[in-house]
Design a protein around this motif. Structure first.
Motif, PDB file in Angstrom:
ATOM      1  N   GLY A 152      50.245  51.831  19.703  1.00  0.00           N
ATOM      2  CA  GLY A 152      49.721  52.947  18.928  1.00  0.00           C
ATOM      3  C   GLY A 152      49.124  54.036  19.801  1.00  0.00           C
ATOM      4  N   ALA A 153      49.491  54.030  21.067  1.00  0.00           N
ATOM      5  CA  ALA A 153      48.960  55.020  22.005  1.00  0.00           C
ATOM      6  C   ALA A 153      50.002  55.304  23.079  1.00  0.00           C
ATOM      7  N   LEU A 154      49.876  56.482  23.669  1.00  0.00           N
ATOM      8  CA  LEU A 154      50.774  56.868  24.751  1.00  0.00           C
ATOM      9  C   LEU A 154      50.398  56.124  26.028  1.00  0.00           C
ATOM     10  N   THR A 155      51.371  55.901  26.872  1.00  0.00           N
ATOM     11  CA  THR A 155      51.152  55.279  28.176  1.00  0.00           C
ATOM     12  C   THR A 155      51.599  56.287  29.240  1.00  0.00           C
ATOM     13  N   PRO A 156      50.707  57.209  29.598  1.00  0.00           N
ATOM     14  CA  PRO A 156      51.095  58.319  30.478  1.00  0.00           C
ATOM     15  C   PRO A 156      51.728  57.916  31.804  1.00  0.00           C
ATOM     16  N   MET A 157      51.232  56.884  32.469  1.00  0.00           N
ATOM     17  CA  MET A 157      51.818  56.509  33.763  1.00  0.00           C
ATOM     18  C   MET A 157      53.258  56.052  33.592  1.00  0.00           C
ATOM     19  N   ALA A 158      53.509  55.215  32.618  1.00  0.00           N
ATOM     20  CA  ALA A 158      54.865  54.728  32.372  1.00  0.00           C
ATOM     21  C   ALA A 158      55.762  55.875  31.908  1.00  0.00           C
ATOM     22  N   MET A 159      55.208  56.769  31.104  1.00  0.00           N
ATOM     23  CA  MET A 159      55.991  57.911  30.623  1.00  0.00           C
ATOM     24  C   MET A 159      56.376  58.833  31.783  1.00  0.00           C
ATOM     25  N   ARG A 160      55.422  59.089  32.688  1.00  0.00           N
ATOM     26  CA  ARG A 160      55.713  59.941  33.852  1.00  0.00           C
ATOM     27  C   ARG A 160      56.780  59.301  34.745  1.00  0.00           C
ATOM     28  N   ALA A 161      56.673  57.999  34.937  1.00  0.00           N
ATOM     29  CA  ALA A 161      57.655  57.301  35.781  1.00  0.00           C
ATOM     30  C   ALA A 161      59.051  57.398  35.163  1.00  0.00           C
ATOM     31  N   LEU A 162      59.156  57.132  33.867  1.00  0.00           N
ATOM     32  CA  LEU A 162      60.456  57.218  33.202  1.00  0.00           C
ATOM     33  C   LEU A 162      60.972  58.658  33.207  1.00  0.00           C
ATOM     34  N   HIS A 163      60.081  59.612  32.947  1.00  0.00           N
ATOM     35  CA  HIS A 163      60.478  61.024  32.958  1.00  0.00           C
ATOM     36  C   HIS A 163      61.080  61.396  34.311  1.00  0.00           C
ATOM     37  N   GLY A 164      60.452  60.979  35.387  1.00  0.00           N
ATOM     38  CA  GLY A 164      60.961  61.278  36.725  1.00  0.00           C
ATOM     39  C   GLY A 164      62.341  60.671  36.955  1.00  0.00           C
ATOM     40  N   ARG A 165      62.535  59.456  36.487  1.00  0.00           N
ATOM     41  CA  ARG A 165      63.837  58.802  36.644  1.00  0.00           C
ATOM     42  C   ARG A 165      64.900  59.491  35.798  1.00  0.00           C
ATOM     43  N   LEU A 166      64.531  59.902  34.584  1.00  0.00           N
ATOM     44  CA  LEU A 166      65.477  60.604  33.714  1.00  0.00           C
ATOM     45  C   LEU A 166      65.887  61.937  34.337  1.00  0.00           C
ATOM     46  N   LYS A 167      64.903  62.653  34.851  1.00  0.00           N
ATOM     47  CA  LYS A 167      65.174  63.961  35.466  1.00  0.00           C
ATOM     48  C   LYS A 167      66.047  63.804  36.709  1.00  0.00           C
ATOM     49  N   ALA A 168      65.757  62.802  37.521  1.00  0.00           N
ATOM     50  CA  ALA A 168      66.532  62.570  38.734  1.00  0.00           C
ATOM     51  C   ALA A 168      67.978  62.179  38.407  1.00  0.00           C
ATOM     52  N   PHE A 169      68.159  61.426  37.333  1.00  0.00           N
ATOM     53  CA  PHE A 169      69.500  60.985  36.945  1.00  0.00           C
ATOM     54  C   PHE A 169      70.403  62.160  36.590  1.00  0.00           C
ATOM     55  N   GLN A 170      69.816  63.180  35.986  1.00  0.00           N
ATOM     56  CA  GLN A 170      70.608  64.339  35.555  1.00  0.00           C
ATOM     57  C   GLN A 170      70.175  65.601  36.301  1.00  0.00           C
ATOM     58  N   ASP A 171      69.985  65.463  37.604  1.00  0.00           N
ATOM     59  CA  ASP A 171      69.503  66.594  38.397  1.00  0.00           C
ATOM     60  C   ASP A 171      70.628  67.323  39.125  1.00  0.00           C
ATOM     61  N   GLU A 172      71.829  67.129  38.662  1.00  0.00           N
ATOM     62  CA  GLU A 172      72.966  67.815  39.274  1.00  0.00           C
ATOM     63  C   GLU A 172      73.117  69.200  38.636  1.00  0.00           C
ATOM     64  N   HIS A 173      73.350  70.184  39.467  1.00  0.00           N
ATOM     65  CA  HIS A 173      73.558  71.555  38.997  1.00  0.00           C
ATOM     66  C   HIS A 173      74.890  72.068  39.525  1.00  0.00           C
ATOM     67  N   THR A 174      75.490  72.941  38.772  1.00  0.00           N
ATOM     68  CA  THR A 174      76.719  73.578  39.226  1.00  0.00           C
ATOM     69  C   THR A 174      76.519  75.085  39.182  1.00  0.00           C
ATOM     70  N   ASN A 175      77.062  75.749  40.158  1.00  0.00           N
ATOM     71  CA  ASN A 175      76.912  77.201  40.221  1.00  0.00           C
ATOM     72  C   ASN A 175      78.049  77.875  39.472  1.00  0.00           C
ATOM     73  N   LEU A 176      77.673  78.725  38.563  1.00  0.00           N
ATOM     74  CA  LEU A 176      78.625  79.576  37.875  1.00  0.00           C
ATOM     75  C   LEU A 176      78.480  80.969  38.469  1.00  0.00           C
ATOM     76  N   ARG A 177      79.306  81.852  38.084  1.00  0.00           N
ATOM     77  CA  ARG A 177      79.279  83.193  38.656  1.00  0.00           C
ATOM     78  C   ARG A 177      77.922  83.863  38.436  1.00  0.00           C
ATOM     79  N   TRP A 178      77.299  83.624  37.319  1.00  0.00           N
ATOM     80  CA  TRP A 178      76.072  84.346  36.977  1.00  0.00           C
ATOM     81  C   TRP A 178      74.803  83.517  37.119  1.00  0.00           C
ATOM     82  N   ASP A 179      74.947  82.174  37.247  1.00  0.00           N
ATOM     83  CA  ASP A 179      73.742  81.347  37.283  1.00  0.00           C
ATOM     84  C   ASP A 179      74.104  79.923  37.693  1.00  0.00           C
ATOM     85  N   SER A 180      73.093  79.144  37.921  1.00  0.00           N
ATOM     86  CA  SER A 180      73.250  77.719  38.163  1.00  0.00           C
ATOM     87  C   SER A 180      72.904  76.997  36.863  1.00  0.00           C
TER      88      SER A 180
END
Length: 183
Positions: A80-108
């Motif tokens: 019934g409460a947030l777990t900030p440390m676990a949430m931050r750890a998972l957030h970092g892993r989620l972000k790292a998993f999809q941290d690929e960028h591709t360059n288009l003519r006008w932006d990344s």
């Protein structure tokens, strides 16, 4: 008498039924609803739960992240409460998993491998760092509901209907619960 947020969301569903689509910006009605404390975090967690519940064919790393997200969300529900440390750890892993960028003519642009994981990442961003920013709640709702298909275009359309309806029901239930809790 002014229409409630639930009624405005229901009218989006009716418009999809009638015309086959509705503009994505119609979901901006949620911004005002998020003004009340606690609603935005509850909504973000609900979106994360919806995304985590999807049976998405995924690669091994994505499946593992999805399992970790399910476990974290189950823990939040149980405690019934947030777990900030676990949430931050998972957030970092989620972000790292999809941290690929591709360059288009006008932006990344960011390459999204899993919409479900991106929804969970954005929900955690709201919970951890932006619990009062209704604009991010609107964007999360829009991304959750938006459907792109060659036969539909990119807006709220046939396949979006059930998701808009689910949000309308969540809003109505949350308001009933708030009234009951206040008494």
């Amino acid at each position: 008498m002014a229409a409630t947020i639930h009624q405005k969301l229901a009218s989006i569903v009716e418009e999809i039924d009638r015309k086959g689509f509705a503009e994505l910006t119609r979901l901006t009605v949620l911004k005002k609803w998020f003004d009340r404390p606690g609603r935005l975090i509850a909504f973000a967690l609900w979106i994360a739960e919806q995304a985590a519940a999807e049976d998405v064919p995924a690669s091994d790393p994505a499946a593992a992240l999805l399992a970790d997200a399910r476990a974290l969300l189950a823990d939040v529900q149980a405690r019934g409460a947030l777990t900030p440390m676990a949430m931050r750890a998972l957030h970092g892993r989620l972000k790292a998993f999809q941290d690929e960028h591709t360059n288009l003519r006008w932006d990344s642009v960011r390459v999204v491998k899993s919409k479900a994981l991106l929804l969970i990442e954005e929900a955690l961003t709201i919970c951890l760092w932006h619990p009062h920013d209704g604009r991010l709640g609107y964007k999360l709702a829009a991304y959750y509901c938006e459907y792109y298909g060659s036969g539909y275009g990119s807006n709220l359309n046939g396949p979006s209907r059930a998701r808009v309806q689910a949000i309308a029901e969540l809003v109505a239930q949350r308001q009933v619960d708030e009234v009951a809790f206040a008494q």
